[in-house]
Enzyme design. Structure first.
Site, PDB file in Angstrom:
ATOM      1  N   CYS A 109     -29.229  -5.230  64.558  1.00  0.00           N
ATOM      2  CA  CYS A 109     -28.081  -6.067  64.216  1.00  0.00           C
ATOM      3  C   CYS A 109     -26.868  -5.312  64.742  1.00  0.00           C
ATOM      4  O   CYS A 109     -26.470  -4.305  64.161  1.00  0.00           O
ATOM      5  CB  CYS A 109     -27.971  -6.270  62.704  1.00  0.00           C
ATOM      6  SG  CYS A 109     -26.419  -7.063  62.217  1.00  0.00           S
ATOM      7  N   CYS A 112     -23.629  -5.651  62.142  1.00  0.00           N
ATOM      8  CA  CYS A 112     -23.589  -4.979  60.828  1.00  0.00           C
ATOM      9  C   CYS A 112     -24.925  -4.307  60.589  1.00  0.00           C
ATOM     10  O   CYS A 112     -25.228  -3.307  61.241  1.00  0.00           O
ATOM     11  CB  CYS A 112     -23.149  -5.923  59.710  1.00  0.00           C
ATOM     12  SG  CYS A 112     -23.966  -7.522  59.630  1.00  0.00           S
ATOM     13  N   SER A 113     -25.749  -4.829  59.702  1.00  0.00           N
ATOM     14  CA  SER A 113     -26.999  -4.135  59.390  1.00  0.00           C
ATOM     15  C   SER A 113     -28.072  -5.103  58.922  1.00  0.00           C
ATOM     16  O   SER A 113     -28.905  -4.750  58.105  1.00  0.00           O
ATOM     17  CB  SER A 113     -26.749  -3.086  58.305  1.00  0.00           C
ATOM     18  OG  SER A 113     -26.229  -3.739  57.155  1.00  0.00           O
ATOM     19  N   CYS A 114     -28.056  -6.346  59.414  1.00  0.00           N
ATOM     20  CA  CYS A 114     -29.046  -7.332  58.990  1.00  0.00           C
ATOM     21  C   CYS A 114     -30.453  -6.797  59.288  1.00  0.00           C
ATOM     22  O   CYS A 114     -30.719  -6.298  60.378  1.00  0.00           O
ATOM     23  CB  CYS A 114     -28.821  -8.651  59.724  1.00  0.00           C
ATOM     24  SG  CYS A 114     -27.170  -9.318  59.400  1.00  0.00           S
TER      25      CYS A 114
END
Lengths: 203, 119, 110
Positions: A109, A112-114
């Site tokens: 991602c 962000c940090s999906c």
């Protein structure tokens, strides 16, 4: 766009982590007082989080390795196939992408940090790092090399940038040496990183 | 807030009654990401803006994150696609396997028909 | 000036990757739990996109300096204030009470 933001928060001797730990306690207690949730809700949510790790993803993969019809359903509709095994996926849709001798998949991602938390638990630090997020879409083999992972030069890499409402898990190739193994034996061969695509299962 | 998949040409509501926009593109269509720079929260990565790719699948219709980010409902839901880009389209100096690809989820209002495919 | 936001980093140059793990601290897990509870279908008191918008609004320096859950906690607080779920006065006072009681280390966390 960005508001002026004073990072000398709180007291002069309070560092950033103390400031936000203090805020967490304050926000949590205010929301409990307002009846938005209970202390028990928070405890249970943390416990559920602690109980989720990549063994869930490994279970799905081992099942797909053993059952070709299930594998097809998993690739066609990841969410429904995981729910078939009695696991809840939540509001996000799961897409399972299949490694083959010709194609290797990697998940990131960049914004962000999906991460497919419903199957792998909370993400490791490196998944959220600037190094991984910046580089893997532009030089995936160089990033895989940082993990000690090497692919044949003729394999096509497919990088999946999880920018919106899908979450991705990799279905690794079943190692040839695993013929005849039980589900439990197969699950033990599977690493978390193989389900993100930064590792391969080679033996 | 996930919607059921909007089939091309249909306009409708999902099982919970939320409206979604019709899908304009189908798998295999060549599309280009708008080279826009809106001043706020968006989920379209910088590195694919202005680049062309192929629709890999329609994921369904989802509330628009550019509205959700400001506390609004984001309806009607926007069709969401996975678009496949050749690595060399994204990075003209790409040094690894020329067949490598990157797939990105992109909402419909960021997509237009690729210029070479326009009538 | 570039309009490219600091969080939008795909394709930028960056250093060698060290595959670090992370042992989540109890307070970090509680921040995560706050987010899950507040965004749940029955509460809908914030969306992940509001969280992201408030993180992106931190600006590049703060984004890079703060840890992951510091950014989340900042954004959860901001969103709740923007939504009117809490106000800054009550939050500020409650934080003072936590400090007066010895700060986060002294707090009995659950």
């Amino acid at each position: 766009m960005s508001e002026p933001h004073d990072h000398r928060h709180g007291r002069d001797d309070e560092d950033s982590v103390s400031y936000y730990r203090t805020m967490e306690i304050a926000v949590r207690s205010l929301l409990i007082e307002k009846g938005i949730f209970s202390a028990q809700d928070v405890r249970r949510t943390v416990e559920a989080m602690d109980g989720r790790n990549y063994s869930r993803g490994a279970r799905v993969v081992a099942h797909a390795w053993q059952d070709g019809a299930y594998r097809a359903r998993l690739l066609a509709n990841g969410t429904a196939a995981v729910e078939e095994l009695g696991m809840q996926v939540g509001p996000l849709k799961l897409v399972v992408v299949e490694n083959t001798p010709a194609v290797h998949n990697v998940v990131v991602c960049t914004l962000c940090s999906c991460y497919p938390r419903m199957l792998l638990g909370l993400p490791p630090d490196w998944y959220k790092s600037r190094e991984y997020r910046s580089r893997v879409v532009r030089e995936p083999r160089a990033v895989l090399a940082d993990f000690g992972t090497a692919l044949p030069a003729d394999v096509t890499i497919r990088v999946h940038d999880s920018t919106a409402d899908m979450r991705y898990m990799v279905l690794p190739m079943r190692p040839p040496a695993s013929a005849g193994e039980s589900a439990a034996q197969l699950e033990r061969r599977i690493s978390r990183d193989a389900l993100v695509g930064t590792a391969v299962i080679d033996r | 807030m996930s919607g059921s998949a909007g089939m091309p040409g249909m306009y409708g509501t999902d099982p919970e009654g939320a409206a979604f926009l019709p899908a304009h593109f189908s798998p295999g269509d060549r599309v280009r990401v708008r080279a826009a720079i809106p001043p706020g929260h968006v989920r379209t990565p910088w590195y694919c803006r202005g680049r062309s790719g192929v629709v890999e699948r329609l994921c369904g219709a989802f509330a628009n994150p550019e509205e959700l980010a400001y506390g609004r409902p984001g309806l009607p839901a926007q069709p969401l696609y996975r678009v496949r880009f050749q690595a060399r389209e994204l990075w003209p100096d790409y040094r690894e396997n020329a067949a490598d690809v990157v797939e990105i989820e992109i909402y419909q209002h960021w997509l237009e028909t690729a210029p070479e495919d326009r009538p | 000036m570039t309009m490219r936001s600091n969080h939008d980093m795909g394709g930028l140059a960056a250093g060698r990757l060290t595959p670090r793990e992370h042992e989540y601290e109890p307070w970090e897990k509680r921040v995560d739990a706050l987010m899950m509870l507040l965004s749940s279908k029955q509460r809908q008191l914030l969306t992940v996109d509001e969280l992201r918008r408030n993180i992106e609004a931190l600006g590049a320096d703060a984004y890079d300096r703060m840890t992951y859950y510091e950014r989340w906690m900042h954004a959860i607080g901001q969103t709740l204030i923007q939504r009117g779920v809490i106000n800054i006065d009550e939050l500020g006072r409650r934080m003072e009470e936590v400090r007066a009681a010895g700060g986060p280390d002294a707090a009995v966390n659950q």
